[in-house]
Design an enzyme around this catalytic site. Structure first.
Site, short mmCIF file in Angstrom:
data_model
loop_
_atom_site.label_atom_id
_atom_site.label_comp_id
_atom_site.label_asym_id
_atom_site.label_seq_id
_atom_site.Cartn_x
_atom_site.Cartn_y
_atom_site.Cartn_z
N ASP A 78 0.72 -1.13 -0.02
CA ASP A 78 -0.01 0.08 -0.07
C ASP A 78 0.98 1.30 -0.04
O ASP A 78 1.96 1.25 0.36
CB ASP A 78 -0.77 -0.14 1.09
CG ASP A 78 -0.37 -0.13 2.66
OD1 ASP A 78 0.82 -0.74 2.58
OD2 ASP A 78 -0.92 0.60 3.52
N GLU A 98 -1.09 -1.79 5.34
CA GLU A 98 0.16 -1.71 6.41
C GLU A 98 0.05 -0.52 7.30
O GLU A 98 0.13 -0.52 8.21
CB GLU A 98 1.49 -2.11 5.91
CG GLU A 98 2.39 -2.38 7.13
CD GLU A 98 3.01 -1.00 7.67
OE1 GLU A 98 3.23 -0.89 8.90
OE2 GLU A 98 3.27 -0.05 6.94
#
Length: 384
Positions: free
Chosen positions: A78, A135
């Site tokens: 991400d 995350e």
């Protein structure tokens, strides 16, 4: 550079990395990135690929030989809600979103290891490549676990890795025990009464109340956390109003609260709740706290950390491995995986450069083959 690093497909990793860097996606919104990863794994071949785990997570499994041992290798993918100010040919094409933590590099390295392991198959057992979303918001790891990650894809141990600017380029850093802090990401809204900046007596100014909260918060760690412990409270955003001659109706404060013991965490959070409520009330404002997904202290298993460090020493040489290495007050939702399975998380030095999350941060592509080689060596060493 060790033998494996010389064999991994560095050019392919560069292409994968630059593609993902051009097309970043925010946490838990990484639909296109997940599809790119899955397509890349399919083109490599040999893996059993499962998608949609914890929304956008992927597990790619490869079994060789007759052993029932299994190892998990995890990378995140991400991006962050930050505007990149670099001027690379492959810079982010998405306004206000960019890979300024290196998750695109982490994924490229694990894909590089995937290609090498599929081609060489120099191990006995099962390797599971875990590509994790979300995350940065502490959502992806728990979401994959809740979706049956380790029940559906059992492993004996799980390992993670992160690039760190400022640590010597190409060196691996291992630390047994507590390595990274717990984190709580909170948003506080202070509501007042807006109006004309020249007639303040008819307003209730949430900016003044918010400013008082910011200053009062600074005493929590310095006066309540033992110097031998570590904690930090960062107010990274203070959002209010749009014009200098207007008193805003409300203000938003965004907190990052990091701690290393359960006792300190509860004390800090309790003090923030008390300060926010009382300071806002003292200025005639009301307050609301919105608590995000809490993180956890990342605790490396001592035995698995020692094993991983020794495999890295054998692969790269003792001078390229720092053990024990540093710990940081940064946070990682890999901590949740380590609560479920034995394993270890290490740092890979990226050399000089801006720290992760800085608008000028850049991922050092020189470490791509080293990261891929570590994953391959760890697989071959663990699954002998």
């Amino acid at each position: 550079m060790n033998a494996i690093a010389m064999q991994v497909d560095t050019e392919a990793m560069r292409q994968w990395f630059e593609h993902m860097h051009r097309h970043p996606e925010l946490s838990m919104q990484e639909t296109n990135t997940a599809e790119f990863i899955a397509q890349t794994l399919r083109s490599i071949g040999g893996y059993e690929i499962d998608t949609g785990i914890g929304k956008n997570g992927i597990v790619a499994s490869l079994s060789v030989g007759d052993s029932d041992k299994a190892i998990g290798l995890r990378a995140d993918f991400d991006a962050l809600p930050i505007q990149e100010v670099n001027d690379f040919p492959y810079k982010s094409t998405t306004e206000g979103v960019s890979h300024l933590c290196g998750h695109d590099g982490h994924t490229a390295m694990l894909l590089g290891a995937a290609k090498y392991l599929a081609e060489t198959r120099n191990f006995n057992g099962t390797v599971r490549l875990i590509f994790q979303p979300g995350e940065e918001t502490m959502e992806g790891g728990p979401a994959m676990i809740a979706d049956g990650l380790f029940a559906r894809f059992p492993v004996d141990a799980v390992f993670g890795m992160h690039n760190i600017p400022g640590l010597e380029e190409g060196k691996f850093y291992f630390h047994p025990g507590e390595m990274m802090s717990a984190v709580d990401n909170w948003e506080v809204e202070i509501a007042g009464k807006g109006g004309h900046g020249g007639i303040p007596e008819l307003t209730i100014d949430p900016v003044v109340a918010g400013s008082s909260i910011v200053m009062a918060i600074q005493s929590i760690v310095s006066r309540n956390v033992a110097p031998a412990n570590r904690a930090v409270v960062t107010i990274g955003a203070f959002l209010a109003g749009n014009a200098g001659n207007v008193v805003a109706g409300n203000a938003i404060l965004r907190f990052s609260i990091r701690s290393t013991t359960p006792e300190d965490r509860e004390m800090i959070l309790g003090n923030i709740r008390r300060i926010v409520a009382h300071q806002a009330q003292s200025f005639g404002c009301t307050s609301e706290i919105r608590e995000g997904v809490p993180g956890a202290v990342l605790v490396n298993d001592a035995e698995e950390t020692d094993r991983a460090a020794k495999i890295a020493q054998a692969a790269f040489g003792n001078d390229q491995v720092i053990y024990p290495g540093p710990s940081f007050l940064a946070s990682e939702d890999f901590a949740f995986m380590l609560q479920k399975k034995r394993g270890s998380y290490c740092f890979l030095g990226a050399g000089p450069g801006k720290m992760v999350h800085h608008p000028e941060y850049f991922f050092n592509q020189n470490i791509l083959p080293l990261g891929a080689a570590y994953w391959a060596a760890l697989t071959e060493g663990y699954l002998r």
